[in-house]
Design a protein around this motif. Structure first.
Motif, PDB file in Angstrom:
ATOM      1  N   THR A  78       0.827  -1.210   0.000  1.00 52.06           N
ATOM      2  CA  THR A  78       0.000   0.000   0.000  1.00 52.06           C
ATOM      3  C   THR A  78       0.859   1.258   0.000  1.00 52.06           C
ATOM      4  OG1 THR A  78      -1.856  -1.085   1.109  1.00 52.06           O
ATOM      5  CG2 THR A  78      -1.700   1.311   1.334  1.00 52.06           C
ATOM      6  N   ARG A  81       2.616   1.649  -3.331  1.00 47.63           N
ATOM      7  CA  ARG A  81       1.665   2.106  -4.351  1.00 47.63           C
ATOM      8  C   ARG A  81       1.363   3.585  -4.179  1.00 47.63           C
ATOM      9  NH1 ARG A  81      -3.968  -1.012  -5.090  1.00 47.63           N
ATOM     10  NH2 ARG A  81      -2.691  -2.293  -6.477  1.00 47.63           N
ATOM     11  N   SER A  82       1.156   4.008  -2.936  1.00 52.06           N
ATOM     12  CA  SER A  82       0.860   5.408  -2.649  1.00 52.06           C
ATOM     13  C   SER A  82       1.992   6.313  -3.108  1.00 52.06           C
ATOM     14  CB  SER A  82       0.609   5.576  -1.148  1.00 52.06           C
ATOM     15  OG  SER A  82       0.382   6.930  -0.823  1.00 52.06           O
ATOM     16  N   LEU A  85       2.188   6.566  -6.936  1.00 52.16           N
ATOM     17  CA  LEU A  85       1.128   7.421  -7.469  1.00 52.16           C
ATOM     18  C   LEU A  85       1.466   8.900  -7.273  1.00 52.16           C
ATOM     19  CD1 LEU A  85      -2.058   5.476  -6.293  1.00 52.16           C
ATOM     20  CD2 LEU A  85      -1.339   5.840  -8.662  1.00 52.16           C
ATOM     21  N   ILE A  86       1.986   9.248  -6.090  1.00 51.20           N
ATOM     22  CA  ILE A  86       2.352  10.638  -5.805  1.00 51.20           C
ATOM     23  C   ILE A  86       3.462  11.100  -6.740  1.00 51.20           C
ATOM     24  CG2 ILE A  86       3.403  12.173  -4.098  1.00 51.20           C
ATOM     25  CD1 ILE A  86       1.967  10.461  -1.937  1.00 51.20           C
ATOM     26  N   LEU A 108      -3.706  11.423  -9.789  1.00 48.80           N
ATOM     27  CA  LEU A 108      -2.925  10.320  -9.245  1.00 48.80           C
ATOM     28  C   LEU A 108      -2.324  10.693  -7.893  1.00 48.80           C
ATOM     29  CD1 LEU A 108      -1.066   9.019 -12.441  1.00 48.80           C
ATOM     30  CD2 LEU A 108      -3.221   8.229 -11.455  1.00 48.80           C
ATOM     31  N   THR A 109      -1.826  11.920  -7.775  1.00 50.40           N
ATOM     32  CA  THR A 109      -1.230  12.372  -6.524  1.00 50.40           C
ATOM     33  C   THR A 109      -2.270  12.445  -5.419  1.00 50.40           C
ATOM     34  OG1 THR A 109       0.346  13.686  -7.797  1.00 50.40           O
ATOM     35  CG2 THR A 109       0.160  14.180  -5.458  1.00 50.40           C
ATOM     36  N   GLY A 112      -2.993   9.014  -4.294  1.00 50.39           N
ATOM     37  CA  GLY A 112      -1.850   8.496  -3.552  1.00 50.39           C
ATOM     38  C   GLY A 112      -1.778   9.026  -2.138  1.00 50.39           C
ATOM     39  N   TYR A 115      -4.628   7.211  -0.145  1.00 51.43           N
ATOM     40  CA  TYR A 115      -4.767   5.758  -0.238  1.00 51.43           C
ATOM     41  C   TYR A 115      -4.395   5.007   1.045  1.00 51.43           C
ATOM     42  CZ  TYR A 115      -4.828   1.124  -2.336  1.00 51.43           C
ATOM     43  OH  TYR A 115      -5.113  -0.179  -2.625  1.00 51.43           O
TER      44      TYR A 115
END
Length: 374
Positions: A78, A81-82, A85-86, A108-109, A112, A115
């Motif tokens: 997790t 992934r976060s 994305l950021i 996406l940020t 993120g 999330y």
């Protein structure tokens, strides 16, 4: 994803070339973000994406649990992934810049940033999720409500908007005006902690970093919906639940807006917008559930399945390759190729061909089972 990729069709260019056409003006409106208060179809792209992140989470947790993954392993995934994305959002916003553009309002940020909190709520009860959701919306509303309004000596140039801007709200709702609100004040401090070409004063569109907080609210709504799908699987009871939820949320959002308690503003993700957009998400989910699951019309949506199965690839392609494809078409087909139906439609012709190229790439990836995941 299809609507976002469809930006390349540039309905606005056609509408500008044909100002007397109400048809193209209508399409232009729904392919653009509203200036401040209100909603267009285009405005629903980001909340739909965020909502579906929440819908997918119960299934993701269940799948990983069935593989005997420990909670700590899932947490590591997790957080990774976060972070991806950021950083990916920052990378996309930095394209064609002189240096890294540290900004945190990209879709996406925003996902993120929220999330990890969503993942934590993936193991909570429905009651705990609802309490968290209410706390987020009320707290975010209060943050704006207590922030002071601009005084008579306020320098509007510092906010990038004029005092008489036609979309300004008045009365209590003025606490949610563009670049004079609590989220704007936070970014005036936070964004200048990072290296910048020039001092950050305002975001031209009025977007803000703190919008990730109510965006988390949108994801929680999706989480509740996803858990309900896992419990009921499919059926008319689920359909009824989604329709009722949609009606209540839409009514709540509109009521808050009409009474002046909180306006529906997507750009700063007001609590009213969170409720209103979640209502649309539930309604759209109900419609797709009815047609696809209950009526078994899956084949109707094959193009959407192809695009949605590679949503990250579609997002990146639309953000990074559309210009390259457009330029390549001019090289190989000639600079005038897109005027086949007249100058008014040249942007549309280019857009259709670019969109077709992107879809063919995604279809090839789908057939070869190539899926980009984070």
């Amino acid at each position: 994803m299809l609507l976002m990729m469809g930006e390349i069709l540039r309905f606005g260019d056609v509408a500008e070339a044909l100002p007397a056409s109400s048809f193209w003006q209508f399409l232009d409106f729904h392919q653009s973000h509203v200036p401040w208060v209100g909603c267009s179809l285009h405005d629903l792209i980001q909340p739909s994406f965020s909502f579906l992140v929440g819908v997918a989470l119960p299934f993701s947790i269940s799948s990983r649990s069935s593989q005997m993954q420990s909670r700590s392993v899932m947490w590591m995934h997790t957080l990774r992934r976060s972070l991806i994305l950021i950083l990916l959002g920052i990378f996309l916003r930095s394209m064609h810049k002189e240096q890294t553009n540290f900004t945190f309002e990209d879709t996406l940020t925003q996902i993120g940033l929220g999330y990890p909190f969503l993942f934590a709520l993936g193991f909570a009860t429905t009651r705990q999720r609802v309490i968290s959701l209410v706390g987020i919306l009320v707290g975010y509303w209060l943050l704006f409500a207590v922030y002071p309004l601009p005084g008579p000596d306020f320098n509007w140039a510092e906010a990038g908007v004029t005092a008489d801007w036609e979309h300004h709200l008045h009365g209590f709702a003025a606490h949610w005006n563009k670049n004079t609100n609590a989220a704007w004040a936070f970014d005036r401090w936070f964004m200048n902690l990072f290296p910048r070409e020039a001092e950050f004063k305002y975001n031209g569109g009025g977007y803000s970093t703190l919008s990730f907080i109510p965006t988390l609210g949108t994801m929680i709504f999706g989480l509740i919906a996803g858990s309900r799908i896992r419990q009921l699987n499919a059926g008319y009871v689920l359909l009824k639940n989604f329709i009722v939820a949609a009606a209540l949320l839409l009514a709540a959002g509109i009521l808050l807006d009409l009474t002046g308690i909180n306006p529906i503003v997507k750009r700063i993700w007001t609590p009213a917008w969170t409720l209103f957009s979640a209502g649309w998400c539930f309604l759209l989910l109900a419609a797709f559930h009815y047609v696809v699951d209950l009526k078994q019309r899956v084949s109707w949506f094959t193009p959407l399945i192809i695009i949605g199965s590679n949503s990250i690839a579609a997002y990146l392609m639309a953000d990074t390759l559309a210009g390259f494809f457009s330029h390549s078409l001019e090289i190989h087909l000639g600079a005038q190729y897109n005027q086949i139906f007249g100058v008014s439609y040249q942007a549309l012709v280019t857009g259709i061909l670019v969109l077709l190229i992107e879809f063919l790439i995604l279809r090839s990836m789908y057939r070869k089972k190539i899926f980009i995941k984070i």
